[in-house]
Design a protein around this motif. Structure first.
Motif, PDB file in Angstrom:
ATOM      1  N   GLU A   1       4.422   0.725  -5.015  1.00 54.15           N
ATOM      2  CA  GLU A   1       4.173   1.727  -3.987  1.00 54.15           C
ATOM      3  C   GLU A   1       4.015   3.107  -4.616  1.00 54.15           C
ATOM      4  O   GLU A   1       3.101   3.871  -4.280  1.00 54.15           O
ATOM      5  CB  GLU A   1       5.322   1.731  -2.980  1.00 54.15           C
ATOM      6  CG  GLU A   1       5.051   2.613  -1.786  1.00 54.15           C
ATOM      7  CD  GLU A   1       6.268   2.738  -0.881  1.00 54.15           C
ATOM      8  OE1 GLU A   1       7.263   2.021  -1.115  1.00 54.15           O
ATOM      9  OE2 GLU A   1       6.217   3.555   0.047  1.00 54.15           O
TER      10      GLU A   1
ATOM     11  N   ARG B   1       4.734   3.397  11.039  1.00 51.16           N
ATOM     12  CA  ARG B   1       6.042   3.382  10.372  1.00 51.16           C
ATOM     13  C   ARG B   1       7.156   3.129  11.373  1.00 51.16           C
ATOM     14  O   ARG B   1       8.034   2.288  11.159  1.00 51.16           O
ATOM     15  CB  ARG B   1       6.297   4.726   9.702  1.00 51.16           C
ATOM     16  CG  ARG B   1       5.604   4.874   8.385  1.00 51.16           C
ATOM     17  CD  ARG B   1       6.053   6.180   7.755  1.00 51.16           C
ATOM     18  NE  ARG B   1       5.309   6.419   6.524  1.00 51.16           N
ATOM     19  CZ  ARG B   1       4.830   7.606   6.169  1.00 51.16           C
ATOM     20  NH1 ARG B   1       5.024   8.654   6.935  1.00 51.16           N
ATOM     21  NH2 ARG B   1       4.178   7.739   5.041  1.00 51.16           N
TER      22      ARG B   1
ATOM     23  N   GLN C   1      -2.868   3.098   3.006  1.00 46.64           N
ATOM     24  CA  GLN C   1      -1.526   3.572   2.718  1.00 46.64           C
ATOM     25  C   GLN C   1      -0.467   2.763   3.458  1.00 46.64           C
ATOM     26  O   GLN C   1       0.518   2.329   2.882  1.00 46.64           O
ATOM     27  CB  GLN C   1      -1.397   5.045   3.071  1.00 46.64           C
ATOM     28  CG  GLN C   1      -0.017   5.554   2.687  1.00 46.64           C
ATOM     29  CD  GLN C   1       0.078   7.043   2.821  1.00 46.64           C
ATOM     30  OE1 GLN C   1      -0.895   7.726   3.100  1.00 46.64           O
ATOM     31  NE2 GLN C   1       1.278   7.560   2.612  1.00 46.64           N
ATOM     32  N   PHE C   2      -0.707   2.567   4.775  1.00 42.46           N
ATOM     33  CA  PHE C   2       0.329   1.863   5.513  1.00 42.46           C
ATOM     34  C   PHE C   2       0.429   0.408   5.078  1.00 42.46           C
ATOM     35  O   PHE C   2       1.522  -0.153   5.038  1.00 42.46           O
ATOM     36  CB  PHE C   2       0.098   1.931   7.022  1.00 42.46           C
ATOM     37  CG  PHE C   2       1.182   1.226   7.767  1.00 42.46           C
ATOM     38  CD1 PHE C   2       2.459   1.755   7.817  1.00 42.46           C
ATOM     39  CD2 PHE C   2       0.949   0.001   8.372  1.00 42.46           C
ATOM     40  CE1 PHE C   2       3.478   1.093   8.454  1.00 42.46           C
ATOM     41  CE2 PHE C   2       1.977  -0.670   9.014  1.00 42.46           C
ATOM     42  CZ  PHE C   2       3.242  -0.119   9.054  1.00 42.46           C
TER      43      PHE C   2
ATOM     44  N   LYS D   1       7.932  -2.161   2.155  1.00 34.97           N
ATOM     45  CA  LYS D   1       9.146  -1.975   2.952  1.00 34.97           C
ATOM     46  C   LYS D   1       9.671  -3.329   3.434  1.00 34.97           C
ATOM     47  O   LYS D   1      10.868  -3.593   3.424  1.00 34.97           O
ATOM     48  CB  LYS D   1       8.848  -1.059   4.135  1.00 34.97           C
ATOM     49  CG  LYS D   1      10.071  -0.298   4.600  1.00 34.97           C
ATOM     50  CD  LYS D   1       9.699   0.774   5.580  1.00 34.97           C
ATOM     51  CE  LYS D   1       9.389   2.097   4.920  1.00 34.97           C
ATOM     52  NZ  LYS D   1       8.617   3.000   5.749  1.00 34.97           N
TER      53      LYS D   1
ATOM     54  N   TYR E   1       8.776  -1.386  -5.512  1.00 39.12           N
ATOM     55  CA  TYR E   1       8.877   0.065  -5.375  1.00 39.12           C
ATOM     56  C   TYR E   1       7.895   0.756  -6.322  1.00 39.12           C
ATOM     57  O   TYR E   1       7.205   1.703  -5.957  1.00 39.12           O
ATOM     58  CB  TYR E   1      10.316   0.499  -5.677  1.00 39.12           C
ATOM     59  CG  TYR E   1      10.463   1.982  -5.823  1.00 39.12           C
ATOM     60  CD1 TYR E   1      10.438   2.798  -4.696  1.00 39.12           C
ATOM     61  CD2 TYR E   1      10.574   2.565  -7.080  1.00 39.12           C
ATOM     62  CE1 TYR E   1      10.548   4.167  -4.824  1.00 39.12           C
ATOM     63  CE2 TYR E   1      10.683   3.920  -7.213  1.00 39.12           C
ATOM     64  CZ  TYR E   1      10.669   4.726  -6.085  1.00 39.12           C
ATOM     65  OH  TYR E   1      10.759   6.075  -6.212  1.00 39.12           O
TER      66      TYR E   1
ATOM     67  N   GLU F   1       0.761   5.518  -4.513  1.00 40.96           N
ATOM     68  CA  GLU F   1       0.758   6.840  -3.922  1.00 40.96           C
ATOM     69  C   GLU F   1       0.252   7.906  -4.889  1.00 40.96           C
ATOM     70  O   GLU F   1      -0.276   8.927  -4.473  1.00 40.96           O
ATOM     71  CB  GLU F   1       2.150   7.202  -3.403  1.00 40.96           C
ATOM     72  CG  GLU F   1       2.151   7.250  -1.890  1.00 40.96           C
ATOM     73  CD  GLU F   1       3.451   6.777  -1.283  1.00 40.96           C
ATOM     74  OE1 GLU F   1       4.514   7.143  -1.811  1.00 40.96           O
ATOM     75  OE2 GLU F   1       3.376   6.027  -0.288  1.00 40.96           O
TER      76      GLU F   1
ATOM     77  N   GLU G   1       2.576   0.471   2.000  1.00 38.58           N
ATOM     78  CA  GLU G   1       3.922   0.913   2.330  1.00 38.58           C
ATOM     79  C   GLU G   1       4.660  -0.124   3.163  1.00 38.58           C
ATOM     80  O   GLU G   1       5.816  -0.460   2.919  1.00 38.58           O
ATOM     81  CB  GLU G   1       3.787   2.212   3.120  1.00 38.58           C
ATOM     82  CG  GLU G   1       5.000   3.075   3.100  1.00 38.58           C
ATOM     83  CD  GLU G   1       4.765   4.281   3.990  1.00 38.58           C
ATOM     84  OE1 GLU G   1       3.795   5.017   3.738  1.00 38.58           O
ATOM     85  OE2 GLU G   1       5.535   4.447   4.948  1.00 38.58           O
TER      86      GLU G   1
END
Ligand code: HEA
Ligand code: HEA
Ligand code: CUA
Ligand SMILES: [Cu+2]
Lengths: 620, 189, 244
Positions: free
Chosen positions: B76, B20, B161-162, B169, B73, B80, B165
């Motif tokens: 994501e 991140r 996950q990353f 982003k 969004y 999650e 994300e």
């Protein structure tokens, strides 16, 4: 032989990549009409770099992972590991240091050529065009050396060690930022074959948009180098934030790490501006856009964009050298760094100010006069935080127990030289005097004093200081003393003599000049040859000692920072016994301060309240 | 030959945190590029906007991109919460809007060539701003597609996950960049 | 104490040596040039003590604080010293402010105060690779850099309006004897005002030349014009001859 396979594969893939890119470009341009070489070169180059990276090992050790396949990035092996995509920060550090030492020697050789030409007023060996190309190539190669040798070379090697980490935060991005450097060097060396570029390293358009193909190669090279800097800066910042050993609070961070952090902030943000400036030139060349060429464009735009990068860039060069200088002075003076916290604040202030002084290069450019005052004031303010660095160096030396070893000699040389370089900077920051001095040899002397006398001396100090750690062997002290003595004296004669013609009316970037300035130029030339010779014992010493020098102990200088508390050279993941930092790194003469204690590598007890994450780092 | 990636055992940050941070740093850097880009507009053509600029198209593209940011969004958020199917749907929607956006820019270029080719001041600015931005959009679409490809058969978050994300982003970043480019390019008088 | 004495001594020697060199003498041929020379000398006078301070410290430290016999021994751990830091900050800041005010800020005023005045002579200058083209405004005289001599009147306020041709590159209009320069930028007109104070001729002093000071390609070094500054009467004579 297999050691060379990645290189060979890289070159072949690059050739294939170039062919593909060039073919695509030809396809497009033949559709829209005229077929053109420059778009072909640009697109071909982009694909060639991708091919090169894949061939050199990026595909094998990284790319496959994106598609869920197994990767293989084994960083061990004999010297062959230096010739492929390798993710060990120590390998990458050495790769940087070696390649830029070679570039330094080549660029220095070009300088010798220039000095030979400038020994007398007339036109001798070079034609005007080859002189200009030589000069520009010298400039840009040296700037690349100056930006990369501390940040790419020593920071990469030393930083993870000095903060007690196993590696940088993103080892694979680290390898990537190194492996885009060889294309830069190749492009620069090729550019003279394609007409060269007679624009100086600053490459102001409209001139730069009108150079032959060689100019385009230069622009692509500088752009690629920028990418390397940006990724490197990002990596170093993330490393310092996330990879410090437990207990290494900000107040205990070695000053070298602080300086690298400061320089990385600049590399991360300012470098984008040069990327943009060069991209605009390339667009102007291949799409006939009009950023800078009137009618339509604004010729001053590039000068602003360029210096918005290149001024902060000079602090990318000097800040890590300051860090290394203070580090070395403290260890050889056996005294804590004087006013440590002040220096950290001074670094921060320098970074901040460096972004808002760029227009001091433009006092005579025709930009709005209302800007002169503010930029003059801001520029001169930089002398205050820089002065703090001097205070710290001199304060550390005061009442110390000095051991005059080679690294210290170079560090002291740097203090001496940079005071001349910095003070002459004030003459240039002052609008009145700059109007007379801009574009004269005074400026040339100023920046050789700051870059070479400051940063390169600092880099030599760092080189000798960390040599035993990096190679595991000791250099020959006497030969190093000869190197220092000759270099220091000859260097100062060379560049002090340059101030004189500069002050009385000799401009830079010329191959022939009025005979009135001949004497001082002859002095400079002779001393410059002496300076060139001074590097011979260095080259010999470095290579010879690496092969057959005496084995170095782990901590030959009895320094307290972490990098000395492991083997020389360190093992693959740096520390056998894992450090936990308990005090600041400069606790000389103060037994109550201990920098670190050492525990077992995978210490399950977790007594220090730091969790660990045994799963391999994902992604990068 | 073993797989070797340093284990990062020694710090307080998970590899997700580190990734991140790296992404954020990269975005800061890229934002710096966009600032340079925007500033050149004022240097080259001041604040004037020719009337041939297609305002309707500009506004349409802006709305499209804003909506796509919303769907990104949602993707994501769904991911999650373990709603992989929902995430995939939203990803596809985002990718679709991204592709429409690219096509819209292509159409705009086609028109722009008639009124202000790259060899004029405004043409220079328009083609560079939209061109650089659209390459970001294309990389965004590619990463989103790549993420889709990675999670297509999974049922849980796992080690993706990353990837999700980060891609999202990045898409937001591209969107924010456009939010600055749009007024600079279209709305100034 | 000894260190302070060495510093004072070195400073005195340095200053005296520098001042007796009289590096510029009376070679500046304009009021602006004189101001700039004085600014240079003033900065040098201020820089010398700083420089001698650094040298003194280095020399003194190396001679005085060497570890005896090179032995490994720690020094007393002075980490910082508030008074010294404060003192250092104070004097560097003061010095910095002094430099900003004079010669910095006064220089800005000095070099621009002619803006509002009506010049005695206006010369329009155009840069083109690799020559200068001059046009004496209202005098019907034009010159080319390669062969002609640029003749200028003494004791006059001369304004140069400077530009470069479109499609050309950036040049810089520099007259070393006047100490002034400004870039010649395509698409932009810059200006430079000077009050001449001396006569002079290229043959006696090479600095009486217009020299391009921005790299502009192959013949950059040859992009110069010789200058002669003559008394006004002589100048009028010359103009009349040229116009004829
Ligand atoms: C490492 C590189 C480096 C560094 C650190 C510096 C540092 C400084 N530079 Fe330099 N500079 C260059 C590299 C560097 N420079 C290069 C490469 C160019 C030319 C590029 C080209 O055109 O090709 C250039 C050109 C350049 C110019 C433009 C000249 C021109 O073209 O007209 C100016 C003008 O302001 C300038 C000023 C300064 C100043 C004020 C500092 C300050 O940071 C210096 C501060 C330090 C001190 C002042 C000394 C220590 C302080 C004390 C002991 C305290 C007391 C002192 C006072 C209060 C004065 N530099
Ligand atoms: C890191 C920065 C750096 C360094 C270290 C140097 C080092 C030197 N520079 Fe450089 N210089 C620049 C950066 C640097 N320069 C820049 C940025 C410019 C501006 C360009 C422009 O205007 O665009 C410039 C411009 C410049 C000029 C002005 C040219 C002009 O305006 O016309 C001159 C003139 O004398 C010069 C001279 C030298 C000399 C004599 C050295 C010496 O220190 C070199 C020492 C010699 C060696 C290092 C060679 C040793 C070689 C051997 C021992 C042989 C063995 C090796 C092999 C066989 C590979 N330089
Ligand atoms: Cu014209 Cu240099
Ligand atoms: Cu600068």
């Amino acid at each position: 032989m297999t050691a060379f396979m990645p290189l060979v594969r890289g070159v072949i893939y690059a050739a294939i990549g170039f062919a593909i890119g060039a073919a695509i470009s030809q396809g497009i341009t033949s559709m829209t009409g005229e077929s053109a070489t420059e778009p072909m070169v640009v697109l071909g180059y982009v694909f060639a770099v991708i091919g090169w990276l894949m061939g050199i090992g990026m595909w094998k050790s990284w790319g496959r992972g994106w598609f869920g396949k197994s990767t293989n990035s084994d960083p061990t092996g004999n010297w062959g590991r230096y010739l492929r995509f390798n993710i060990d920060h120590k390998v990458i550090g050495i790769q940087y240091i070696v390649i830029f030492a070679v570039v330094f020697l080549l660029a220095g050789l070009l300088a010798m050529g220039m000095r030979y030409e400038l020994a007398d007023a007339g036109q001798n060996v070079f034609t005007k065009n080859t002189y200009n190309t030589t000069m520009s190539l010298h400039g840009i190669m040296m700037v690349a050396v100056a930006v990369a040798i501390m940040m790419g070379g020593f920071a990469n090697y030393v930083l993870p060690l000095i903060i007690g980490a196993e590696d940088v935060a993103f080892p694979r991005i680290n390898a990537l930022s190194f492996w885009v450097v060889p294309p830069v060097v190749v492009l620069l060396l090729l550019s003279p074959l394609f007409g060269g570029f007679d624009t100086g390293w600053t490459a102001y358009p409209p001139l730069a948009t009108q150079t032959p193909l060689g100019g385009l190669l230069f622009e692509l090279a500088f752009l690629t180098f920028g990418i390397s800097s940006i990724l490197g800066g990002m990596n170093l910042i993330a490393t310092i934030i996330t990879q410090r050993a437990p207990g290494m609070t900000w107040g205990r961070l070695p000053i070298f790490a602080w300086s690298v952090l400061a320089a990385s902030v600049i590399a991360l943000t300012a470098t984008q501006w040069i990327a943009y400036g060069l991209l605009m030139i390339i667009f102007e060349r291949i799409f006939n856009m009009v950023f800078f060429s009137p009618p339509g464009g604004n010729a001053l735009l590039y000068e602003h964009v360029f210096w918005f990068y290149s001024h902060p860039a000079v602090y990318i060069m000097i800040l890590p050298a300051f860090g290394a200088e203070l580090e070395i002075i403290s260890h050889f003076a056996r005294k804590p760094i004087f006013a440590y916290r002040w220096v950290v604040w001074a670094f921060a202030l320098i970074v901040f100010l460096s972004f808002i002084v760029w227009a001091h290069h433009l006092f005579t450019s025709g930009m709005g006069e209302s800007l002169h005052g503010p930029f003059m004031i801001l520029t001169e303010l930089i002398s205050i935080p820089t002065g703090i660095v001097f205070l710290s160096a001199l304060g550390t030396l005061w009442r110390s127990k000095l051991r005059l070893k080679i690294p210290l000699l170079f560090a002291l040389g740097m203090v001496f030289n940079f005071s001349i370089g910095g003070l002459t900077g004030i003459f240039l920051a002052d609008v009145a005097t700059d109007i007379a001095l801009q574009d004269t040899y005074f400026v040339v002397a100023h920046f050789h004093y700051t870059i070479m006398g400051g940063e390169i001396f600092g880099a030599f100090a760092a080189g000798y200081y960390w040599y035993p750690k990096i190679t595991g062997r000791m250099y020959n002290e006497n030969m190093a003393r000869v190197h220092f003595g000759l270099m220091f004296i000859m260097y100062n004669i060379t560049f002090l003599a340059m101030f004189v013609p500069g002050t009385v009316g000799m401009n830079r970037r010329i191959a022939e000049y009025p005979p009135e300035f001949e004497f001082m130029n002859l002095v400079t030339t002779i001393a410059a040859f002496g300076l060139g010779i001074s590097f011979l014992p260095w080259v010999y010493n470095m290579i010879n000692s690496w092969i057959r020098g005496p084995k170095a102990p782990d901590n030959p200088w009895d320094a307290k920072t972490l990098e000395w508390q492991t083997a020389s050279p360190p093992i693959l993941e740096n520390f056998e016994d894992f450090p936990t930092v308990t005090g600041d790194p400069y606790g000389y003469g103060d037994d109550s301060v201990e920098h670190a204690t050492y525990g077992r590598r995978f210490d399950e007890g977790d007594g220090h309240g730091h969790g660990h994450n045994v799963a391999p780092a994902e992604g990068d | 030959m073993t797989e070797h990636v340093p284990q990062h055992v020694n710090h307080r940050f998970s590899s997700l945190d580190i990734n991140r941070l790296g992404l954020w740093l990269f975005l800061v850097s890229d934002a710096s590029f966009f600032i340079a880009l925007l500033s050149s507009r004022f240097f080259v053509v001041g604040t004037s906007t020719p009337e041939h600029v297609d305002q309707v198209l500009g506004l349409g593209l802006t709305i499209l991109l804003l909506v796509s940011s919303l769907s990104a969004y949602k993707a994501e958020a769904a991911f999650e919460h373990g709603d992989i199917a929902g995430a995939k749907r939203m990803l596809l929607a985002t990718i679709g809007m991204g592709i429409v956006f690219v096509a819209g820019v292509g159409f705009e270029w086609h028109e722009a060539f008639k009124h202000f080719p790259p060899s004029t001041g405004f043409g220079t600015v328009l083609f560079t701003l939209t061109g650089v931005h659209v390459t970001h959009v294309v990389t965004g679409v590619l990463t989103l597609g790549f993420v889709f490809f990675r999670i297509r058969n999974t049922t849980e978050i796992g080690d993706n996950q990353f990837a999700v994300e980060g891609a999202v982003k990045w898409w937001h970043f591209v969107d924010v960049a456009w939010v600055f480019i749009y007024p600079t390019l279209y709305l100034l008088k | 104490m000894t260190a302070a004495a060495i510093w004072v001594l070195l400073t005195i020697i340095g200053e005296l040596f520098f001042l007796q060199l009289d590096i510029f003498g009376d070679t500046a041929a304009t009021e602006q040039g004189h101001f700039i020379d004085e600014a240079f000398i003033l900065l040098m006078v201020m820089a010398i003590p700083i420089f001698t301070f650094v040298i003194t410290m280095i020399l003194y430290v190396v001679l005085k604080f060497r570890a005896k016999g090179g032995e490994l021994e720690d020094a007393a751990p002075t980490r910082t010293h508030k008074k010294w830091v404060g003192f250092w900050l104070a004097w560097t800041t003061i010095l910095c402010l002094v430099v900003i005010v004079h010669p910095g800020y006064t220089g800005l005023i000095e070099l621009r105060q002619t803006n509002a005045e009506e010049p005695d002579l206006t010369v329009n200058v155009t840069g083109r690779r690799w020559q200068w083209i001059y046009e004496y405004e209202g005098r019907d005289v034009s010159l080319y850099s390669k062969d002609d001599m640029l003749v200028l009147p003494n004791d006059s306020l001369i304004r140069f309006n400077i530009t470069a041709e479109d499609q050309d590159v950036v040049h810089s209009f520099w007259i070393p004897a006047f100490r002034m320069k400004i870039d010649a930028v395509p698409g932009l007109t810059t200006y430079m005002d000077v009050n001449t104070t001396h006569t002079g001729h290229f043959n006696d002093d090479v600095n009486f030349r217009v020299q391009c000071a921005e790299l502009c390609g192959m013949d950059h070094s040859l992009m110069f014009t010789r200058i002669e500054v003559v008394e006004p009467a002589e100048f009028e004579q010359w103009i009349a001859d040229e116009a004829a």
